[in-house]
Write an enzyme that holds these catalytic residues in place. Structure first.
Site, short mmCIF file in Angstrom:
data_model
loop_
_atom_site.label_atom_id
_atom_site.label_comp_id
_atom_site.label_asym_id
_atom_site.label_seq_id
_atom_site.Cartn_x
_atom_site.Cartn_y
_atom_site.Cartn_z
CD GLU A 91 -8.53 -14.25 2.14
OE1 GLU A 91 -7.65 -13.76 2.53
OE2 GLU A 91 -7.63 -15.03 0.72
CB CYS A 104 -9.96 -7.86 9.39
SG CYS A 104 -9.24 -7.44 7.63
CB CYS A 111 -7.58 -5.07 -4.65
SG CYS A 111 -6.88 -2.60 -4.50
CB CYS A 118 -1.11 -6.17 -1.81
SG CYS A 118 -2.13 -6.64 -1.46
N GLY A 160 -9.28 -5.70 -1.70
CA GLY A 160 -10.08 -4.77 -1.91
C GLY A 160 -9.90 -2.55 -1.50
CD GLU A 161 -8.78 1.79 -1.50
OE1 GLU A 161 -7.65 1.62 -0.90
OE2 GLU A 161 -9.88 2.87 -1.10
CG ASN A 291 1.82 -10.55 7.27
OD1 ASN A 291 2.23 -10.69 7.73
ND2 ASN A 291 0.95 -9.61 7.35
N1 SAH Z 1 -6.96 -1.00 -0.25
C1 SAH Z 1 -6.66 -1.27 1.30
C2 SAH Z 1 -6.94 -1.86 1.99
C3 SAH Z 1 -6.17 -3.04 2.06
S1 SAH Z 1 -5.04 -4.23 3.04
C4 SAH Z 1 -5.57 -0.39 1.83
O1 SAH Z 1 -4.14 0.23 0.81
O2 SAH Z 1 -5.31 0.62 2.68
C5 SAH Z 1 -4.92 -3.44 5.11
C6 SAH Z 1 -3.51 -2.76 4.76
O3 SAH Z 1 -2.36 -3.88 4.30
C7 SAH Z 1 -3.43 -2.49 3.52
O4 SAH Z 1 -1.97 -1.05 4.37
C8 SAH Z 1 -2.32 -2.77 3.09
O5 SAH Z 1 -1.07 -1.96 1.94
C9 SAH Z 1 -1.93 -3.72 3.66
N2 SAH Z 1 -1.19 -4.51 3.15
C10 SAH Z 1 -1.29 -5.79 2.49
N3 SAH Z 1 -0.68 -6.42 1.51
C11 SAH Z 1 0.21 -6.63 2.37
C12 SAH Z 1 1.17 -7.74 3.11
N4 SAH Z 1 1.87 -8.27 2.39
N5 SAH Z 1 1.99 -7.93 4.02
C13 SAH Z 1 2.24 -6.46 4.54
N6 SAH Z 1 1.07 -5.03 4.56
C14 SAH Z 1 -0.20 -5.71 4.12
#
Ligand code: SAH
Length: 362
Positions: A91, A104, A111, A118, A160-161, A291
């Site tokens: 996505e 984004c 991941c 998440c 992903g990370e 979320n």
């Molecule tokens: N792997 C990276 C990128 C993840 S996405 C990281 O860990 O930062 C970016 C952000 O969204 C991260 O802080 C992640 O923890 C957060 N995130 C993931 N799922 C979420 C959700 N359901 N609600 C709110 N934030 C979320």
């Protein structure tokens, strides 16, 4: 299947063109058509000789990814589901906000970090994205802009990370920020990481101007180990040290992301601990109300808990903002659309995969 155009890179395309007895500058023309003029068809590159255009079309694929689904929210947020050559899906999202046009993007299929709240990691990691698969997301998204608009910001906050696929990410970002690519400012690129200290240091040593965001989500290891399981092998202290090193090397203040999960990490005590942890550091906290993810037991914090959490952090002298919710009706939170599509597909498939739903944390 042919080689994807972008995978050659500009230098590779120059060699490719030269090997076919054409002057190298035609490669620059092609690159310009792709990145600046948003052309998606070799035949329309009118200043490139027709025979070369035909050779390009015969031997190279314009993209290795294709848009299989597109969703638009009322606030203008646009989410794309892309299919990769191996039929995996990823996505990416375009978020318009006032003058900003933020992309984004994802860096992995799935991941491996296992954060319990998440959607992206629920089925584990399938594979790293190749750098051109990362870059193609930006090109697909920029097509959704009005002709006079450009992408202005990039957040690597999709699936992903990013730091677990750093080499591919850096190559993609090179073309995102190069003047002969998309020309984004490095300062407008944010890399969000779960916090991998060695990789943060590696990135810091490159002395680029990318902005780093660390997903902290808890002020102590006991709690973080439960929410962000990879933490058991890392520890908050090592992450903060690496983040301080990043600041020292790049002069760029680090942002700490903190997803607020009701009754789990959103209490006054956690806010105080976080304040103590970050007090005195040049750091910024971005609070993200959870979320909803269908099937997961977590909930957003109450407005009162969110307000109190902010107040306590501010009393500790920590700068703090709350992330605005964008595109919620199109499930813009990372991994959700892919997951929804996979789950729909499962209704028709015989061999269903188990869906890993972590036990409630409370
Ligand atoms: N792997 C990276 C990128 C993840 S996405 C990281 O860990 O930062 C970016 C952000 O969204 C991260 O802080 C992640 O923890 C957060 N995130 C993931 N799922 C979420 C959700 N359901 N609600 C709110 N934030 C979320």
């Amino acid at each position: 299947m042919n080689t994807p155009l972008l995978s050659l890179g500009l230098e590779g395309l120059m060699s490719w063109v030269e090997a076919r007895n054409w002057p190298r500058f035609h490669a620059r023309q092609v690159w310009r058509w792709v990145f600046v003029r948003r052309c998606r068809d070799f035949s329309q590159m009118t200043d490139v000789p027709k025979r070369l255009r035909e050779e390009l079309a015969d031997h190279l694929d314009f993209f290795s990814t294709r848009v299989v689904r597109e969703q638009r929210a009322k606030d203008g947020t646009c989410k794309l589901l892309l299919e990769l050559r191996d039929k995996e899906t990823i996505e990416c999202v375009l978020i318009p906000e006032q003058e900003r046009r933020t992309a984004c993007i994802s860096t992995q299929v799935g991941c491996g970090m296992g954060c319990v709240f998440c959607a992206s990691g629920l089925n584990g990691l399938a594979r790293n994205l190749d750098w051109w698969e990362i870059l193609e997301q930006l090109l697909h998204l920029s097509e959704r802009l009005a002709p006079a608009e450009r992408l202005t910001h990039l957040v690597v906050m999709g699936m992903g990370e990013p730091l677990a696929n750093l080499d591919n990410l850096l190559l993609a970002l090179r073309w995102a920020t190069d003047q002969q690519g998309l020309g984004l400012s490095q300062r407008h690129v944010t890399i969000s990481t779960v916090g991998l200290p060695a990789k943060i240091r590696q990135l810091a040593d490159l002395q680029l101007s990318y902005h780093l965001a660390v997903s902290l989500h808890a002020p102590n290891d006991e709690l973080r180990n439960r929410i962000v399981p990879i933490n058991a092998r890392i520890g908050i202290a090592a992450i903060l040290e690496a983040a301080d090193y990043f600041f020292q090397k790049t002069g760029r203040q680090v942002t700490y992301e903190y997803v607020l999960l009701r009754g789990i990490n959103d209490g006054a005590e956690q806010a105080r601990q976080l304040g103590q942890l970050l007090r005195g550091r040049r750091a910024h906290v971005n609070l993200i109300p959870f979320n909803d993810v269908p099937g997961l037991p977590y909930r957003r914090p109450s407005d009162a808990a969110l307000a109190e959490f902010m107040t306590i952090l501010r009393h500790h002298g920590v700068s703090v903002t709350v992330r605005k919710r964008k595109g919620s009706e199109i499930e813009a939170a990372c991994g959700q659309l892919r997951r929804q599509m996979r789950n729909q597909a499962k209704e028709f498939s015989v061999a269903t995969e188990p869906i890993v739903v972590p036990a409630s944390m409370v």
